[in-house]
Design a protein around this motif. Structure first.
Motif: not given
Length: 201
Positions: A75-84
Motif C-alpha cells: 500500500q505504501r508503494l502504491q501511494a508513492e507511485f500515485t504521488n509520483y
C-alpha cells in the motif's frame, strides 16, 4: 624420445568452458537504476507475501502478522507511485502553461500596435481588421485577457500606479484611467496595466 614428443608432453591442457551439464552462474543484475530498485522492491514484497500466505495455510501463527506487514508495504508503494504520477502530471502541465505564456507574451507588442491602429481608425474595415479580430479571438480562446477596465478597485497584482489624482465619479483607490493596457492568462499576469488611481476628492 624426440624433442618434438617431449614438447608435446610438457604442454598444459587449455582451460575450457563448463563441462556438459554444468550451468553458469547468472550475471548479477545491474544496481543503481530506479527501475531495478522499484521493481525489485515490489517483487520482493510480492514473493514474501506469497511465502507468508503459504506459511499461514500450513498453520504458522506468525504468518498473519507478516502478511499484514507486506500488505502495508504494498500500500505504501502504491501511494508513492500515485504521488509520483500526480507530480509528473502537474510538472508537465506547468511546463505546457509556461511555454504557452511565453509565446503569448511575445505577441503583446503586436497587440499594442493593433490597439494604436484601431485608435487612429486604421482598422475599422478591410483585411487587416479581419486578421486583427481573428488574432484577438484566438488568444481569448486560450484564456488571454485584457486588463483595461476603469472604475474598478486598484489591485497592485494587476495594476501599476503611475499617478494619483482626483477623478470625477471614481471613488478613492479605484482606477480612473488606463495609460497602458495590461494582459493576463488565468492567474498569470503577463504585463501589469499602467493606470491612474483616483484619490476620491
Amino acid at each position: 624420445m624426440s624433442n618434438e614428443e617431449k614438447n608435446l608432453g610438457d604442454q598444459q591442457p587449455e582451460e575450457t568452458g563448463p563441462a556438459a551439464g554444468e550451468e553458469q552462474a547468472p550475471a548479477a543484475p545491474e544496481e543503481g537504476t530506479a527501475d531495478t530498485d522499484a521493481l525489485g522492491q515490489a517483487q520482493q514484497i510480492l514473493d514474501d507475501a506469497a511465502r507468508a500466505e503459504e506459511a499461514s495455510a500450513s498453520g504458522d501463527m506468525d504468518a498473519e502478522g507478516l502478511a499484514a506487514e507486506y500488505k502495508e508495504d504494498l500500500q505504501r508503494l502504491q501511494a508513492e507511485f500515485t504521488n509520483y504520477r500526480r507530480r509528473v502530471e502537474r510538472d508537465k502541465k506547468n511546463a505546457h502553461d509556461e511555454g504557452l505564456n511565453k509565446a503569448v507574451a511575445s505577441l503583446i507588442p503586436v497587440l499594442d500596435d493593433i490597439d494604436a491602429a484601431r485608435a487612429h481608425g486604421d482598422l475599422e474595415e478591410g483585411p487587416f481588421a479581419a486578421i486583427a479580430d481573428k488574432l484577438e479571438r484566438s488568444l481569448a480562446s486560450i484564456g488571454f485577457e485584457r486588463i483595461d477596465q476603469t472604475g474598478v478597485e486598484f489591485d497592485p497584482t494587476i495594476h501599476e500606479a503611475m499617478l494619483r489624482q482626483p477623478v470625477e465619479g471614481v471613488p478613492e483607490d479605484h482606477v480612473g484611467q488606463v495609460f497602458r493596457i495590461g494582459f493576463q492568462r488565468g492567474d498569470r499576469v503577463l504585463r501589469a496595466a499602467q493606470v491612474m488611481v483616483s484619490t476620491g476628492e
